[in-house]
Scaffold this motif. Structure first.
Motif, PDB file in Angstrom:
ATOM      1  N   ASP A   1       0.813  -1.207   0.000  1.00 45.07           N
ATOM      2  CA  ASP A   1       0.000   0.000   0.000  1.00 45.07           C
ATOM      3  C   ASP A   1       0.852   1.265   0.000  1.00 45.07           C
ATOM      4  N   SER A   2       1.930   1.238   0.804  1.00 47.23           N
ATOM      5  CA  SER A   2       2.721   2.457   0.902  1.00 47.23           C
ATOM      6  C   SER A   2       3.420   2.752  -0.419  1.00 47.23           C
ATOM      7  N   THR A   3       3.872   1.687  -1.133  1.00 50.78           N
ATOM      8  CA  THR A   3       4.515   1.916  -2.430  1.00 50.78           C
ATOM      9  C   THR A   3       3.522   2.550  -3.395  1.00 50.78           C
ATOM     10  N   ILE A   4       2.299   2.025  -3.416  1.00 49.20           N
ATOM     11  CA  ILE A   4       1.291   2.569  -4.330  1.00 49.20           C
ATOM     12  C   ILE A   4       1.039   4.045  -4.026  1.00 49.20           C
ATOM     13  N   ALA A   5       0.778   4.338  -2.750  1.00 50.00           N
ATOM     14  CA  ALA A   5       0.441   5.715  -2.389  1.00 50.00           C
ATOM     15  C   ALA A   5       1.586   6.668  -2.720  1.00 50.00           C
ATOM     16  N   LEU A   6       2.818   6.271  -2.366  1.00 47.97           N
ATOM     17  CA  LEU A   6       3.957   7.158  -2.625  1.00 47.97           C
ATOM     18  C   LEU A   6       4.205   7.320  -4.113  1.00 47.97           C
ATOM     19  N   THR A   7       4.010   6.223  -4.884  1.00 44.30           N
ATOM     20  CA  THR A   7       4.211   6.314  -6.324  1.00 44.30           C
ATOM     21  C   THR A   7       3.230   7.304  -6.945  1.00 44.30           C
ATOM     22  N   VAL A   8       1.963   7.211  -6.520  1.00 43.14           N
ATOM     23  CA  VAL A   8       0.965   8.133  -7.071  1.00 43.14           C
ATOM     24  C   VAL A   8       1.345   9.577  -6.730  1.00 43.14           C
ATOM     25  N   ILE A   9       1.750   9.818  -5.476  1.00 45.92           N
ATOM     26  CA  ILE A   9       2.116  11.186  -5.069  1.00 45.92           C
ATOM     27  C   ILE A   9       3.272  11.706  -5.918  1.00 45.92           C
TER      28      ILE A   9
ATOM     29  N   VAL B   1       3.221  14.812  -8.611  1.00 41.80           N
ATOM     30  CA  VAL B   1       4.105  15.955  -8.371  1.00 41.80           C
ATOM     31  C   VAL B   1       5.096  16.107  -9.524  1.00 41.80           C
ATOM     32  N   ALA B   2       5.637  14.982 -10.009  1.00 42.33           N
ATOM     33  CA  ALA B   2       6.619  15.044 -11.092  1.00 42.33           C
ATOM     34  C   ALA B   2       5.988  15.574 -12.370  1.00 42.33           C
ATOM     35  N   VAL B   3       4.789  15.070 -12.712  1.00 40.96           N
ATOM     36  CA  VAL B   3       4.129  15.535 -13.938  1.00 40.96           C
ATOM     37  C   VAL B   3       3.833  17.037 -13.858  1.00 40.96           C
ATOM     38  N   SER B   4       3.305  17.476 -12.693  1.00 41.35           N
ATOM     39  CA  SER B   4       2.999  18.897 -12.548  1.00 41.35           C
ATOM     40  C   SER B   4       4.267  19.740 -12.653  1.00 41.35           C
ATOM     41  N   SER B   5       5.354  19.258 -12.025  1.00 37.31           N
ATOM     42  CA  SER B   5       6.598  20.014 -12.079  1.00 37.31           C
ATOM     43  C   SER B   5       7.099  20.102 -13.514  1.00 37.31           C
ATOM     44  N   ALA B   6       6.945  18.995 -14.258  1.00 36.29           N
ATOM     45  CA  ALA B   6       7.409  18.985 -15.643  1.00 36.29           C
ATOM     46  C   ALA B   6       6.648  20.038 -16.451  1.00 36.29           C
ATOM     47  N   VAL B   7       5.329  20.095 -16.247  1.00 35.79           N
ATOM     48  CA  VAL B   7       4.529  21.108 -16.936  1.00 35.79           C
ATOM     49  C   VAL B   7       5.044  22.502 -16.588  1.00 35.79           C
ATOM     50  N   ALA B   8       5.316  22.699 -15.286  1.00 37.47           N
ATOM     51  CA  ALA B   8       5.765  24.009 -14.831  1.00 37.47           C
ATOM     52  C   ALA B   8       7.143  24.359 -15.389  1.00 37.47           C
ATOM     53  N   PHE B   9       8.046  23.374 -15.396  1.00 32.83           N
ATOM     54  CA  PHE B   9       9.386  23.631 -15.937  1.00 32.83           C
ATOM     55  C   PHE B   9       9.300  24.008 -17.404  1.00 32.83           C
ATOM     56  N   TYR B  10       8.417  23.294 -18.120  1.00 32.11           N
ATOM     57  CA  TYR B  10       8.252  23.577 -19.532  1.00 32.11           C
ATOM     58  C   TYR B  10       7.803  25.025 -19.715  1.00 32.11           C
ATOM     59  N   ALA B  11       6.867  25.465 -18.820  1.00 37.15           N
ATOM     60  CA  ALA B  11       6.377  26.840 -18.916  1.00 37.15           C
ATOM     61  C   ALA B  11       7.491  27.841 -18.654  1.00 37.15           C
TER      62      ALA B  11
ATOM     63  N   ALA C   1      14.317  19.066   0.154  1.00 38.51           N
ATOM     64  CA  ALA C   1      15.119  18.922  -1.052  1.00 38.51           C
ATOM     65  C   ALA C   1      14.262  19.158  -2.297  1.00 38.51           C
ATOM     66  N   LEU C   2      13.046  18.572  -2.286  1.00 35.22           N
ATOM     67  CA  LEU C   2      12.134  18.718  -3.422  1.00 35.22           C
ATOM     68  C   LEU C   2      11.813  20.187  -3.704  1.00 35.22           C
ATOM     69  N   VAL C   3      11.399  20.899  -2.641  1.00 42.44           N
ATOM     70  CA  VAL C   3      10.968  22.278  -2.837  1.00 42.44           C
ATOM     71  C   VAL C   3      12.142  23.169  -3.239  1.00 42.44           C
ATOM     72  N   ALA C   4      13.298  22.966  -2.588  1.00 44.37           N
ATOM     73  CA  ALA C   4      14.447  23.796  -2.919  1.00 44.37           C
ATOM     74  C   ALA C   4      14.866  23.587  -4.369  1.00 44.37           C
ATOM     75  N   ALA C   5      14.853  22.338  -4.822  1.00 45.72           N
ATOM     76  CA  ALA C   5      15.220  22.047  -6.209  1.00 45.72           C
ATOM     77  C   ALA C   5      14.262  22.752  -7.163  1.00 45.72           C
TER      78      ALA C   5
END
Lengths: 485, 64
Positions: free
Chosen positions: A3-11, A15-25, A168-172
């Protein structure tokens, strides 16, 4: 997969997809100081307002509000009142702030104080205080991220480690892309948050009690005093409620980043019209409170109320859904954290360091300094987050107690000719000192009033008294400010 | 200005008057219902204030 792997993977996936969209912008722009910190002032009205409106959807609303509904009960209702009233206050002051901002080319709150009172030391002090009280707000976001990781990993990742990862995530994120990315990601964040909140706010009471009304009926029967002031506390009565609502609704636009954001609006009329409709943005907050109230009866033994929303979702829904809610929560922490870091770092580099110590610095040097400051300031917030255990709402109230002390300086600066620099300086020092004395000494609430509000009253008195005792000053705003509605 | 005071009075200063659980309205405790209702009513007040202010400014002969 567990369960924890599933939940963390989804999170992480969301987050990664949204960041990618933002970086592209953000990728199409060259990153100098201007671009990095204020996105070249080139935001359309829509993006600016998404950033500002998104400000209310932070971890504070998501986990903190439900947390207080769970642990304190009725005092959490102040959250419903103050945001709408903050926009009412903004209707009367923001257009004037915008007008002088345009006339003198201001970029930050500190510029406002420098121009109005003609003192760079006051301006630097204002920045310093602003940065100091952004730290608890940032700490709030990091704590929230830590809680999300902890619950989503089903306890597998400990809180401190989770917060390090979050840091680390936010600073990056901030390093790589600056404000432009934050604006785009906030569009995704608001939509996800809206869906998550309305869905769980309705679904959870239905699942356990067969309806929101039935949930409240059960709660009233079980805990009759929880739902009226002072709720499950001894000290948060009606006078606390009134003083807190006043403090926070006056203080909302005194946050350095929100104050500065109003400069980027297209016209003063835009600010007025937005003030009219912004209260509607807060309509999701009752749903968040429903979740906290539901959790009381379903999970009565949580050690920390801030866990209530996530723990209840974890108990009720499959892991992938916890992942989606967790991702919405993670974004609501990351975007404001990014904006706060940027605001604090730029403010310190530009309006404290360059202003006082190194007037010859170039913009590029300021940008470099600001980037390294991002790490310093966040590390500080992280340190506090790991070593303190206050609730999320208490952290926000500490921040408000601090930044609201700017209110007399701003309002008198706009509307009272007789106010003087020493008056505002003295008032601010007294206000901040009182906040520090009362809050660090654990004397909040003080005589049934919010400690920040007590400080604000002293601040007002001192500002007026010292202003009248010192000789009148000419102000750069002196020619009457006329705002075309 | 008076219209803007209305939400302040309703949701802040008058708290002893509406801080009760009963009557339940739409299943919500009365204080929660009251505040939620004012989230919807506040924009109405401000909308009124906005139009009054605009009308006053136009009367003065200022720009629209």
């Amino acid at each position: 997969m567990s369960d924890s792997t599933i939940a963390l993977t989804v999170i992480f996936g969301i987050v990664a997809v949204s960041s990618a969209v933002a970086f592209y912008a953000g990728a199409r722009y060259k990153m100098d100081l201007e671009q990095w910190s204020v996105a070249g002032r080139g935001f359309g009205v829509l993006l600016v307002w998404l950033l500002m409106a998104g400000e209310i959807y932070t971890t504070f609303a998501f986990l903190g509000a439900s947390g207080w509904a769970y642990s304190r009960g009725a005092p959490a209702l102040y959250i419903l009142a103050y945001l709408a009233l903050a926009y009412v206050v903004s209707f009367f002051i923001l257009p004037y702030i915008w007008e002088v901002g345009r006339r003198f080319g201001m970029q930050t709150q500190s510029d406002f104080f420098e121009k109005r009172y003609g003192s760079k030391y006051l301006a630097a002090f204002v920045s310093l205080v602003g940065v100091a009280f952004i730290v608890p707000y940032l700490q709030l976001q990091l704590t929230g991220l830590g809680i999300i990781m902890e619950v989503a990993s089903y306890g597998g990742i400990k809180r401190a480690v989770a917060m390090l990862i979050a840091f680390a995530l936010v600073a990056a994120f901030v390093f790589a892309s600056g404000l432009r990315a934050a604006a785009w990601i906030s569009v995704i964040k608001d939509l996800l948050m809206l869906f998550a909140v309305v869905f769980v706010g309705i679904a959870l009471p239905y699942h356990y009690f067969g309806g929101i009304g039935k949930m409240f009926a059960a709660l009233v029967a079980a805990k009759p005093t929880h739902l009226v002031l002072p709720g499950s506390t001894k000290v948060m009565g009606e006078s606390w409620y009134i003083s807190t609502v006043l403090l926070t609704s006056f203080g909302f636009y005194m946050w350095p980043h929100l104050f500065a954001a109003s400069f980027s609006a297209k016209s003063s009329d835009t600010l007025r019209r937005n003030a009219v409709f912004m209260p509607l943005y807060t309509i999701t907050l009752p749903f968040i409170l429903f979740v906290g109230f539901t959790a009381i009866l379903v999970l009565p033994n949580l050690t920390n109320g801030d866990l209530s929303l996530l723990a209840l979702v974890q108990k009720t829904f499959p892991a992938w859904f916890l992942g989606i809610i967790g991702a919405a929560g993670a974004l609501t922490a990351m975007v404001p954290a990014a904006v706060l870091m940027l605001a604090a770092a730029t403010l310190f580099a530009k309006n404290v360091w360059r202003l006082i110590f190194a007037p010859t610095m170039t913009d590029d040097q300021v940008a470099r300094l600001a980037k390294s400051l991002v790490v310093v300031i966040t590390a500080l917030a992280l340190y506090f987050a790991i070593y303190s255990s206050t609730t999320l709402v208490a952290l926000l109230l500490t921040g408000y107690a601090g930044v609201t002390q700017f209110f007399p300086g701003v309002v008198f600066g706009l509307f009272w000719k007789r106010v003087t620099m020493p008056g505002v300086f003295a008032g601010l020092v007294v206000g901040i000192a009182t906040v520090a004395f009362l809050m660090l000494g654990g004397r909040d609430p003080f005589l049934g009033l919010n400690a920040g509000f007590v400080s604000l009253c002293l601040n007002f008195v001192v500002t007026v008294a010292v202003s009248l005792l010192t000789p009148a000053q000419a102000s750069a705003f002196d020619e009457p400010v006329r705002v075309a509605p | 200005m008076l219209l803007a005071l209305l939400p302040f009075i309703a949701t802040c200063f008058s708290v002893p008057l509406w801080d009760t659980v009963y009557p339940l309205v739409l299943g919500l405790p009365f204080n929660l219902f009251w505040l939620t209702a004012w989230i919807l009513l506040t924009p109405l007040c401000m909308w009124g204030a906005y139009y009054l202010e605009r009308a006053a400014a136009e009367k003065e002969g200022g720009k629209p």
